[in-house]
Motif scaffolding. Structure first.
Motif, PDB file in Angstrom:
ATOM      1  N   TYR A 155      11.883  10.009   2.630  1.00  0.00           N
ATOM      2  CA  TYR A 155      10.821   8.992   2.633  1.00  0.00           C
ATOM      3  C   TYR A 155      11.521   7.943   1.910  1.00  0.00           C
ATOM      4  O   TYR A 155      11.546   6.750   2.237  1.00  0.00           O
ATOM      5  CB  TYR A 155       9.766   9.543   1.951  1.00  0.00           C
ATOM      6  N   GLU A 156      12.098   8.036   0.583  1.00  0.00           N
ATOM      7  CA  GLU A 156      12.863   7.064  -0.085  1.00  0.00           C
ATOM      8  C   GLU A 156      13.866   6.323   0.562  1.00  0.00           C
ATOM      9  O   GLU A 156      13.892   5.029   0.587  1.00  0.00           O
ATOM     10  CB  GLU A 156      13.405   7.558  -1.383  1.00  0.00           C
ATOM     11  N   THR A 157      14.826   7.137   1.412  1.00  0.00           N
ATOM     12  CA  THR A 157      15.735   6.431   2.211  1.00  0.00           C
ATOM     13  C   THR A 157      15.236   5.606   3.421  1.00  0.00           C
ATOM     14  O   THR A 157      15.910   4.705   3.375  1.00  0.00           O
ATOM     15  CB  THR A 157      16.777   7.755   2.965  1.00  0.00           C
ATOM     16  N   VAL A 158      14.281   6.150   4.048  1.00  0.00           N
ATOM     17  CA  VAL A 158      13.665   5.404   5.141  1.00  0.00           C
ATOM     18  C   VAL A 158      12.853   4.209   4.701  1.00  0.00           C
ATOM     19  O   VAL A 158      12.964   2.863   5.200  1.00  0.00           O
ATOM     20  CB  VAL A 158      13.089   6.190   6.339  1.00  0.00           C
ATOM     21  N   VAL A 159      11.916   4.411   3.951  1.00  0.00           N
ATOM     22  CA  VAL A 159      10.784   3.323   3.465  1.00  0.00           C
ATOM     23  C   VAL A 159      11.218   2.492   2.451  1.00  0.00           C
ATOM     24  O   VAL A 159      11.204   1.180   2.512  1.00  0.00           O
ATOM     25  CB  VAL A 159       9.535   4.144   3.270  1.00  0.00           C
ATOM     26  N   GLN A 160      11.941   3.088   1.204  1.00  0.00           N
ATOM     27  CA  GLN A 160      12.087   2.076   0.181  1.00  0.00           C
ATOM     28  C   GLN A 160      13.422   1.789   0.177  1.00  0.00           C
ATOM     29  O   GLN A 160      13.597   0.368  -0.166  1.00  0.00           O
ATOM     30  CB  GLN A 160      12.039   3.092  -1.231  1.00  0.00           C
ATOM     31  N   ASN A 161      14.509   2.261   0.781  1.00  0.00           N
ATOM     32  CA  ASN A 161      15.897   1.872   0.869  1.00  0.00           C
ATOM     33  C   ASN A 161      16.072   1.195   2.338  1.00  0.00           C
ATOM     34  O   ASN A 161      17.086   0.690   2.688  1.00  0.00           O
ATOM     35  CB  ASN A 161      16.912   2.902   0.711  1.00  0.00           C
ATOM     36  N   ASP A 162      15.076   1.171   3.110  1.00  0.00           N
ATOM     37  CA  ASP A 162      15.239   0.322   4.488  1.00  0.00           C
ATOM     38  C   ASP A 162      16.151   0.845   5.337  1.00  0.00           C
ATOM     39  O   ASP A 162      16.803  -0.129   6.152  1.00  0.00           O
ATOM     40  CB  ASP A 162      15.039  -1.143   4.060  1.00  0.00           C
ATOM     41  N   LEU A 163      16.625   2.088   5.378  1.00  0.00           N
ATOM     42  CA  LEU A 163      17.505   2.646   6.207  1.00  0.00           C
ATOM     43  C   LEU A 163      16.671   2.996   7.711  1.00  0.00           C
ATOM     44  O   LEU A 163      15.666   3.157   7.614  1.00  0.00           O
ATOM     45  CB  LEU A 163      18.359   3.856   5.891  1.00  0.00           C
ATOM     46  N   SER A 164      17.487   2.823   8.887  1.00  0.00           N
ATOM     47  CA  SER A 164      16.796   3.325  10.137  1.00  0.00           C
ATOM     48  C   SER A 164      16.614   4.786  10.006  1.00  0.00           C
ATOM     49  O   SER A 164      17.309   5.655   9.585  1.00  0.00           O
ATOM     50  CB  SER A 164      17.835   2.679  11.432  1.00  0.00           C
ATOM     51  N   TYR A 165      15.887   5.218  10.997  1.00  0.00           N
ATOM     52  CA  TYR A 165      15.625   6.670  11.058  1.00  0.00           C
ATOM     53  C   TYR A 165      17.307   7.062  11.716  1.00  0.00           C
ATOM     54  O   TYR A 165      17.529   8.329  11.318  1.00  0.00           O
ATOM     55  CB  TYR A 165      14.798   7.017  12.314  1.00  0.00           C
ATOM     56  N   SER A 166      17.823   6.374  12.403  1.00  0.00           N
ATOM     57  CA  SER A 166      19.260   7.027  12.832  1.00  0.00           C
ATOM     58  C   SER A 166      20.097   7.308  11.721  1.00  0.00           C
ATOM     59  O   SER A 166      20.934   8.262  11.540  1.00  0.00           O
ATOM     60  CB  SER A 166      19.801   6.150  13.840  1.00  0.00           C
ATOM     61  N   ARG A 183       0.870  -1.245  -0.049  1.00  0.00           N
ATOM     62  CA  ARG A 183      -0.086   0.006  -0.141  1.00  0.00           C
ATOM     63  C   ARG A 183       0.931   1.217   0.011  1.00  0.00           C
ATOM     64  O   ARG A 183       0.818   2.383  -0.806  1.00  0.00           O
ATOM     65  CB  ARG A 183      -1.073   0.116   1.093  1.00  0.00           C
ATOM     66  N   GLN A 184       1.821   1.166   0.882  1.00  0.00           N
ATOM     67  CA  GLN A 184       2.726   2.504   0.735  1.00  0.00           C
ATOM     68  C   GLN A 184       3.516   2.741  -0.546  1.00  0.00           C
ATOM     69  O   GLN A 184       3.784   3.766  -0.810  1.00  0.00           O
ATOM     70  CB  GLN A 184       3.807   2.523   2.100  1.00  0.00           C
ATOM     71  N   THR A 185       4.025   1.704  -1.055  1.00  0.00           N
ATOM     72  CA  THR A 185       4.743   1.694  -2.280  1.00  0.00           C
ATOM     73  C   THR A 185       3.745   2.036  -3.376  1.00  0.00           C
ATOM     74  O   THR A 185       4.049   3.295  -4.193  1.00  0.00           O
ATOM     75  CB  THR A 185       5.133   0.252  -2.654  1.00  0.00           C
ATOM     76  N   LEU A 186       2.355   1.682  -3.431  1.00  0.00           N
ATOM     77  CA  LEU A 186       1.686   2.515  -4.522  1.00  0.00           C
ATOM     78  C   LEU A 186       1.130   3.344  -4.142  1.00  0.00           C
ATOM     79  O   LEU A 186       1.095   4.565  -5.067  1.00  0.00           O
ATOM     80  CB  LEU A 186       0.223   1.516  -4.587  1.00  0.00           C
ATOM     81  N   LEU A 187       0.886   3.873  -2.995  1.00  0.00           N
ATOM     82  CA  LEU A 187       0.599   5.483  -2.475  1.00  0.00           C
ATOM     83  C   LEU A 187       1.960   6.217  -3.000  1.00  0.00           C
ATOM     84  O   LEU A 187       1.628   7.545  -3.597  1.00  0.00           O
ATOM     85  CB  LEU A 187       0.408   5.520  -1.251  1.00  0.00           C
ATOM     86  N   TYR A 188       3.016   5.992  -2.745  1.00  0.00           N
ATOM     87  CA  TYR A 188       4.309   6.690  -3.347  1.00  0.00           C
ATOM     88  C   TYR A 188       4.445   6.611  -4.689  1.00  0.00           C
ATOM     89  O   TYR A 188       4.659   7.827  -5.187  1.00  0.00           O
ATOM     90  CB  TYR A 188       5.426   6.136  -2.464  1.00  0.00           C
ATOM     91  N   ASP A 189       4.267   5.841  -5.583  1.00  0.00           N
ATOM     92  CA  ASP A 189       4.286   5.683  -6.717  1.00  0.00           C
ATOM     93  C   ASP A 189       3.258   6.625  -7.436  1.00  0.00           C
ATOM     94  O   ASP A 189       3.434   7.444  -8.499  1.00  0.00           O
ATOM     95  CB  ASP A 189       3.719   4.260  -7.516  1.00  0.00           C
ATOM     96  N   PHE A 190       2.044   6.705  -6.805  1.00  0.00           N
ATOM     97  CA  PHE A 190       0.977   7.552  -7.348  1.00  0.00           C
ATOM     98  C   PHE A 190       1.157   9.004  -6.712  1.00  0.00           C
ATOM     99  O   PHE A 190       0.833  10.096  -7.925  1.00  0.00           O
ATOM    100  CB  PHE A 190      -0.694   7.111  -7.025  1.00  0.00           C
ATOM    101  N   TYR A 191       1.466   9.109  -5.664  1.00  0.00           N
ATOM    102  CA  TYR A 191       1.713  10.652  -5.265  1.00  0.00           C
ATOM    103  C   TYR A 191       2.869  11.193  -4.710  1.00  0.00           C
ATOM    104  O   TYR A 191       2.943  12.277  -4.424  1.00  0.00           O
ATOM    105  CB  TYR A 191       0.675  10.918  -3.986  1.00  0.00           C
ATOM    106  N   GLY A 192       3.935  10.485  -4.739  1.00  0.00           N
ATOM    107  CA  GLY A 192       4.973  10.764  -4.395  1.00  0.00           C
ATOM    108  C   GLY A 192       5.665  12.053  -4.851  1.00  0.00           C
ATOM    109  O   GLY A 192       6.500  13.006  -4.404  1.00  0.00           O
ATOM    110  N   GLU A 193       5.337  12.261  -6.252  1.00  0.00           N
ATOM    111  CA  GLU A 193       6.004  13.668  -6.715  1.00  0.00           C
ATOM    112  C   GLU A 193       5.297  14.669  -6.262  1.00  0.00           C
ATOM    113  O   GLU A 193       5.853  15.761  -6.260  1.00  0.00           O
ATOM    114  CB  GLU A 193       5.575  13.718  -8.197  1.00  0.00           C
ATOM    115  N   LEU A 194       4.206  14.600  -5.675  1.00  0.00           N
ATOM    116  CA  LEU A 194       3.409  15.996  -4.828  1.00  0.00           C
ATOM    117  C   LEU A 194       4.206  16.077  -3.495  1.00  0.00           C
ATOM    118  O   LEU A 194       3.824  17.316  -2.936  1.00  0.00           O
ATOM    119  CB  LEU A 194       2.107  15.447  -4.538  1.00  0.00           C
ATOM    120  N   LEU A 195       5.067  15.397  -3.106  1.00  0.00           N
ATOM    121  CA  LEU A 195       5.796  15.630  -1.896  1.00  0.00           C
ATOM    122  C   LEU A 195       7.101  16.613  -2.243  1.00  0.00           C
ATOM    123  O   LEU A 195       7.194  16.721  -3.332  1.00  0.00           O
ATOM    124  CB  LEU A 195       6.325  14.450  -1.126  1.00  0.00           C
TER     125      LEU A 195
END
Length: 114
Positions: free
Chosen positions: A26-37, A6-18
């Protein structure tokens, strides 16, 4: 549907609006799976700042979907196309009239969504 898809689809459709910064974090944390730190170190902001930025980005993406329903429509169209594919792969065992009627119904639903 699982939350990652769901998060992937949301980003695919609306990510350019961020904003560009929101997209990067967002890409670093969610898509590339890096920690917040790890992301905080990369961007020179606090861990809490990364967490809030991702949280705000997710909320923004959800708000776009609640207004525009593009992901929902995409999923309905995909489901209808899958049903057509299923029908076509079993067309020898289905009466032609039933097959034609069902394909017509599904294609009408797809056209309505578009």
């Amino acid at each position: 549907m699982d939350e990652v898809l769901r998060q992937t689809l949301l980003y695919d459709f609306y990510g350019e609006l961020l904003t560009e910064h929101q997209q990067e974090v967002y890409e670093t944390v969610v898509q590339n799976d890096l920690s917040y730190s790890e992301a905080a170190d990369m961007f020179g902001i606090s861990r809490q700042g990364v967490h809030e930025l991702v949280k705000r980005s997710v909320k923004t993406l959800e708000e776009y979907e609640s207004k525009l329903h593009l992901v929902e429509r995409f999923l309905k169209i995909r489901e209808n196309v899958q049903q057509i594919q299923h029908l076509s792969s079993h067309c020898e065992t289905i009466e032609k009239e039933i097959l034609a009627r069902r394909v017509s119904e599904l294609s009408s639903q797809i056209l309505e969504e578009l």
